[in-house]
Design an enzyme around this catalytic site. Sequence first.
Site, PDB file in Angstrom:
ATOM      1  N   ASP A  12       0.807  -1.221   0.000  1.00  0.00           N
ATOM      2  CA  ASP A  12       0.000   0.000   0.000  1.00  0.00           C
ATOM      3  C   ASP A  12       0.838   1.268   0.000  1.00  0.00           C
ATOM      4  OD1 ASP A  12      -2.178  -1.721   0.133  1.00  0.00           O
ATOM      5  OD2 ASP A  12      -2.126  -1.742   2.311  1.00  0.00           O
ATOM      6  N   LYS A  15       1.717   2.096  -5.108  1.00  0.00           N
ATOM      7  CA  LYS A  15       2.226   1.513  -6.363  1.00  0.00           C
ATOM      8  C   LYS A  15       1.276   1.800  -7.534  1.00  0.00           C
ATOM      9  CE  LYS A  15       2.331  -2.528  -4.322  1.00  0.00           C
ATOM     10  NZ  LYS A  15       2.057  -2.128  -2.934  1.00  0.00           N
ATOM     11  N   GLY A  39      -4.643  -4.324  -3.811  1.00  0.00           N
ATOM     12  CA  GLY A  39      -5.626  -3.261  -4.038  1.00  0.00           C
ATOM     13  C   GLY A  39      -4.838  -2.036  -4.440  1.00  0.00           C
ATOM     14  N   HIS A  40      -4.842  -1.699  -5.719  1.00  0.00           N
ATOM     15  CA  HIS A  40      -4.032  -0.582  -6.235  1.00  0.00           C
ATOM     16  C   HIS A  40      -4.948   0.557  -6.657  1.00  0.00           C
ATOM     17  CE1 HIS A  40      -0.451  -3.458  -7.225  1.00  0.00           C
ATOM     18  NE2 HIS A  40      -0.795  -3.484  -5.962  1.00  0.00           N
ATOM     19  N   THR A  41      -4.745   1.708  -6.041  1.00  0.00           N
ATOM     20  CA  THR A  41      -5.644   2.844  -6.266  1.00  0.00           C
ATOM     21  C   THR A  41      -5.057   3.843  -7.248  1.00  0.00           C
ATOM     22  OG1 THR A  41      -6.170   2.585  -3.930  1.00  0.00           O
ATOM     23  CG2 THR A  41      -7.055   4.549  -5.024  1.00  0.00           C
ATOM     24  N   GLN A 222       1.853  -6.293  -3.450  1.00  0.00           N
ATOM     25  CA  GLN A 222       2.416  -6.509  -2.105  1.00  0.00           C
ATOM     26  C   GLN A 222       3.766  -5.788  -1.997  1.00  0.00           C
ATOM     27  OE1 GLN A 222       1.061  -9.731  -3.684  1.00  0.00           O
ATOM     28  NE2 GLN A 222      -0.745  -8.663  -3.014  1.00  0.00           N
TER      29      GLN A 222
HETATM   30  P1  GDP Z   1      -0.798   0.293  -3.493  1.00  0.00           P
HETATM   31  O1  GDP Z   1      -1.372  -0.983  -3.000  1.00  0.00           O
HETATM   32  O2  GDP Z   1       0.671   0.382  -3.275  1.00  0.00           O
HETATM   33  O3  GDP Z   1      -1.160   0.584  -4.935  1.00  0.00           O
HETATM   34  O4  GDP Z   1      -1.436   1.448  -2.605  1.00  0.00           O
HETATM   35  P2  GDP Z   1      -3.001   1.605  -2.203  1.00  0.00           P
HETATM   36  O5  GDP Z   1      -3.743   2.087  -3.376  1.00  0.00           O
HETATM   37  O6  GDP Z   1      -3.489   0.376  -1.539  1.00  0.00           O
HETATM   38  O7  GDP Z   1      -2.894   2.689  -1.055  1.00  0.00           O
HETATM   39  C1  GDP Z   1      -2.339   3.940  -1.287  1.00  0.00           C
HETATM   40  C2  GDP Z   1      -3.392   4.990  -0.891  1.00  0.00           C
HETATM   41  O8  GDP Z   1      -2.768   6.239  -0.765  1.00  0.00           O
HETATM   42  C3  GDP Z   1      -4.461   5.167  -1.951  1.00  0.00           C
HETATM   43  O9  GDP Z   1      -5.654   5.534  -1.316  1.00  0.00           O
HETATM   44  C4  GDP Z   1      -3.926   6.319  -2.790  1.00  0.00           C
HETATM   45  O10 GDP Z   1      -4.963   7.058  -3.441  1.00  0.00           O
HETATM   46  C5  GDP Z   1      -3.271   7.149  -1.731  1.00  0.00           C
HETATM   47  N1  GDP Z   1      -2.096   7.936  -2.158  1.00  0.00           N
HETATM   48  C6  GDP Z   1      -1.095   7.595  -3.023  1.00  0.00           C
HETATM   49  N2  GDP Z   1      -0.141   8.544  -3.039  1.00  0.00           N
HETATM   50  C7  GDP Z   1      -0.540   9.515  -2.173  1.00  0.00           C
HETATM   51  C8  GDP Z   1       0.044  10.746  -1.722  1.00  0.00           C
HETATM   52  O11 GDP Z   1       1.121  11.151  -2.124  1.00  0.00           O
HETATM   53  N3  GDP Z   1      -0.662  11.445  -0.785  1.00  0.00           N
HETATM   54  C9  GDP Z   1      -1.865  11.033  -0.302  1.00  0.00           C
HETATM   55  N4  GDP Z   1      -2.480  11.778   0.600  1.00  0.00           N
HETATM   56  N5  GDP Z   1      -2.436   9.889  -0.689  1.00  0.00           N
HETATM   57  C10 GDP Z   1      -1.770   9.120  -1.613  1.00  0.00           C
HETATM   58  P1  IMO Z   2      -0.954  -4.245  -2.265  1.00  0.00           P
HETATM   59  O1  IMO Z   2      -0.527  -4.777  -3.621  1.00  0.00           O
HETATM   60  C1  IMO Z   2      -0.920  -4.790   2.042  1.00  0.00           C
HETATM   61  C2  IMO Z   2      -0.980  -8.913   3.527  1.00  0.00           C
HETATM   62  C3  IMO Z   2      -2.203  -9.379   4.268  1.00  0.00           C
HETATM   63  C4  IMO Z   2      -1.576 -10.371   5.222  1.00  0.00           C
HETATM   64  C5  IMO Z   2      -0.491 -11.012   4.375  1.00  0.00           C
HETATM   65  C6  IMO Z   2      -0.882 -12.346   3.745  1.00  0.00           C
HETATM   66  O2  IMO Z   2      -2.242  -3.516  -2.292  1.00  0.00           O
HETATM   67  O3  IMO Z   2       0.163  -3.506  -1.616  1.00  0.00           O
HETATM   68  P2  IMO Z   2      -2.480 -12.978   1.714  1.00  0.00           P
HETATM   69  O4  IMO Z   2      -3.933 -12.741   1.494  1.00  0.00           O
HETATM   70  O5  IMO Z   2      -1.605 -12.408   0.658  1.00  0.00           O
HETATM   71  O6  IMO Z   2      -2.164 -14.422   1.987  1.00  0.00           O
HETATM   72  O7  IMO Z   2      -2.141 -12.211   3.099  1.00  0.00           O
HETATM   73  O8  IMO Z   2      -0.190 -10.080   3.361  1.00  0.00           O
HETATM   74  N1  IMO Z   2      -1.227  -8.363   2.173  1.00  0.00           N
HETATM   75  C7  IMO Z   2      -1.170  -7.063   1.877  1.00  0.00           C
HETATM   76  N2  IMO Z   2      -0.958  -5.986   2.667  1.00  0.00           N
HETATM   77  N3  IMO Z   2      -1.068  -4.634   0.717  1.00  0.00           N
HETATM   78  C8  IMO Z   2      -1.250  -5.701  -0.092  1.00  0.00           C
HETATM   79  O9  IMO Z   2      -1.268  -5.590  -1.436  1.00  0.00           O
HETATM   80  C9  IMO Z   2      -1.354  -6.979   0.487  1.00  0.00           C
HETATM   81  N4  IMO Z   2      -1.568  -8.218  -0.003  1.00  0.00           N
HETATM   82  C10 IMO Z   2      -1.480  -9.052   1.043  1.00  0.00           C
HETATM   83  O10 IMO Z   2      -2.831  -8.308   4.950  1.00  0.00           O
HETATM   84  O11 IMO Z   2      -0.945  -9.696   6.275  1.00  0.00           O
HETATM   85 MG    MG Z   3      -2.931  -1.647  -1.766  1.00  0.00          MG
END
Ligand code: GDP
Ligand code: IMO
Ligand code: MG
Length: 425
Positions: A12, A15, A39-41, A222
């Site tokens: 998170d 990415k 979960g990529h936002t 991840q």
């Molecule tokens: P990922 O799994 O690495 O793609 O990240 P996620 O999407 O799960 O979580 C990142 C969160 O931070 C999302 O809600 C994005 O919209 C938000 N985000 C990304 N970059 C920034 C930033 O520079 N500032 C803020 N405030 N939010 C960000």
């Molecule tokens: P992104 O790509 C954050 C964590 C789970 C748990 C562990 C194992 O959005 O960064 P799993 O279901 O993979 O067997 O769970 O890994 N986990 C993540 N944590 N971001 C993720 O993906 C994750 N994918 C799995 O919370 O601790």
């Molecule tokens: Mg994520």
Amino acid sequence: MNTVLVGAQWGDEGKGKVIDFLTEEADVVVRFQGGSNAGHTVVVGDRKYVLHLVPSGILHEGKHCVIGNGVVMDPFDLMKELDQVKSWGVEFKGRFHVSERAHMVMQWHRAIDKAEEAVRAEGAKIGTTGRGIGPAYAAKVGRYGLRVGDILKSDFLDIVRMQVEEANRALAALGAHKLDPDEMVRLYTPVVSALMPYVTDTIQYLHEELDAGKSVLFEGAQATMLDIDFGTYPFVTSSNPTAGGACTGSGVSPRAVDRVIGVLKLYTTRVGEGPFPTELFGEDGEKLRKRGGEYGATTGRPRRCGWFDAVVARYAQRVNGVDYWAMTKLDVLDECPVVKICTGYRRRDGFVYQTFPADLKALSECEPVYEEMPGWMCETSHMTNYDALPENAKAYIARILELIGGKLGVLSVGPARETTLRVGI
Ligand code: GDP
Ligand code: IMO
Ligand code: MG
């Protein structure tokens, strides 16, 4: 220019946002591991898009997106997600491809994932996403997995029935509900024709593109600290989200990779169980969670929050060979009067770990060693130029770079596409 992008902490890091930014200059975006646990936002204007299996480059018209052989793909999750992408008005016909070698996450893998988690004792729970990832990779390594290409076999539905019966023995042993083999066969019957248009030999496809001089972007899911080999085992996911995984998960040689980008949040979060040395509890953690909107994009769970950990980042720099960092969420720290960086873990006998220890028990007996720096106490989310950032923010980033190595390439100061600063790349 072929780029591998990986998460450098516990996931998170942002990415999805950085992939969306870099897709501008790529031709093909490839997911190489993980599954719908990701979960990529991506935020464009005031619209938010969350992707789980489909590469985050899909929003860019004309760019090709690939689910590589290293991914474990739940066909129902994929179909749901493709419907959603369609509902966003995004056309992907002819530019979305799924490897025939990718393994499938089946309904029984999800059931076993949840049942195994339920019987784990307190302290041993992993906090998985419940998406069936572990059991699907276990089936792959155990050599009884189902690959996407298997849907083309005439006895696919017979194999489904056999595997349900097998899985039912495991589910019974775990005290969980059994699945109905007839229902499963019915459920999987339409999957064959739904998936068929996308299935291809993605290795051949990627090599043709590379030979034609096209640019490939590898989208890690991840992160390094969740890697099955390098992470906080057993509190990890079941794949290799690190740079090497880009090659084994796509069929592209390491010699074709031109650069590695690591994504780092300028503080730390973790969702699920497992060690987290710089975790903040109480009000301090809550402040970061609130301001950073730190709730899981897949499960909605509140993310654990803490200070930046330079031990983790330095380790990630080494394991992945990070050339450039994409640093995110600087804006979340705007209201902190003081910012802290963890530079080591101090054991009770005074020894300080400078690198991440494999022994989690030893780690649990350590205290983080912090350096404190003054905060900048002003809004950064409107900044469009790195040089215009507050001096204290630049000093914070410079100190981190000094501790971890690598160069700054991208800086993100907000969720939206426009709040991305190109710095050194
Ligand atoms: P990922 O799994 O690495 O793609 O990240 P996620 O999407 O799960 O979580 C990142 C969160 O931070 C999302 O809600 C994005 O919209 C938000 N985000 C990304 N970059 C920034 C930033 O520079 N500032 C803020 N405030 N939010 C960000
Ligand atoms: P992104 O790509 C954050 C964590 C789970 C748990 C562990 C194992 O959005 O960064 P799993 O279901 O993979 O067997 O769970 O890994 N986990 C993540 N944590 N971001 C993720 O993906 C994750 N994918 C799995 O919370 O601790
Ligand atoms: Mg994520």
